[in-house]
Design a protein around this motif. Sequence first.
Motif, PDB file in Angstrom:
ATOM      1  N   VAL A  74     140.628  87.550 -19.421  1.00 54.88           N
ATOM      2  CA  VAL A  74     140.238  87.134 -20.773  1.00 54.88           C
ATOM      3  C   VAL A  74     139.387  88.220 -21.429  1.00 54.88           C
ATOM      4  O   VAL A  74     139.606  88.567 -22.595  1.00 54.88           O
ATOM      5  CB  VAL A  74     139.499  85.781 -20.744  1.00 54.88           C
ATOM      6  N   SER A 118     145.037  84.140 -24.177  1.00 52.99           N
ATOM      7  CA  SER A 118     144.637  84.362 -22.787  1.00 52.99           C
ATOM      8  C   SER A 118     143.979  83.145 -22.129  1.00 52.99           C
ATOM      9  O   SER A 118     144.249  82.859 -20.968  1.00 52.99           O
ATOM     10  CB  SER A 118     143.722  85.579 -22.692  1.00 52.99           C
ATOM     11  N   ARG A 119     143.149  82.425 -22.814  1.00 58.44           N
ATOM     12  CA  ARG A 119     142.490  81.254 -22.213  1.00 58.44           C
ATOM     13  C   ARG A 119     143.517  80.166 -21.912  1.00 58.44           C
ATOM     14  O   ARG A 119     143.490  79.553 -20.838  1.00 58.44           O
ATOM     15  CB  ARG A 119     141.412  80.745 -23.170  1.00 58.44           C
TER      16      ARG A 119
END
Length: 174
Positions: A74, A118-119
């Motif tokens: 992240v 990304s999360r």
Amino acid sequence: MDTSAEQEFAEYFDARRDTVRRTAFLMCGDWHRADDHAQAAFVALHRHWRRIRGRDDVRVLDAWVRRTLMRSVVDESRRPWRRERFTPEVPDAAPARDAGDGVATRETLVAALRSVPSRQRAVLVLRYFDDLDVAATAEALGCSEGTVKSQTSHGLAALRAALGDGIDDLRPAG
């Protein structure tokens, strides 16, 4: 670090390196970057080895490495140069997507997974590829179960959009 602790770390590393590398690949979509992220996670684990409580339990170590790995991926995705994509030519139209009559191939799935934030990608990888339940995913990511559920829902929606309309069997598991 003393010899017995070094041996414990080496045994854990040998047993888990391929799994961590695969998880990193699914999170970032590039084998070279996956190697970097896995290495960063193992270096951090080695640095903190003596301070980790419960390191005799593999689940504790796996959770620690997953959290470190997710943070690495992240953090790297937030760097400005990672958002730029260079192409030799500017296409006139968007490329047609062929998902093989509604069945996503591995390459298609990984490419679509790269387009998910990304999360959300981290949540999807932990839930569906590492087969963690909501509580274990929340613990690994250091967030609430509600956050995991909402990130799963949003991530699956983004994945469906990236794969196209032909993919209807991607449903969140309770």
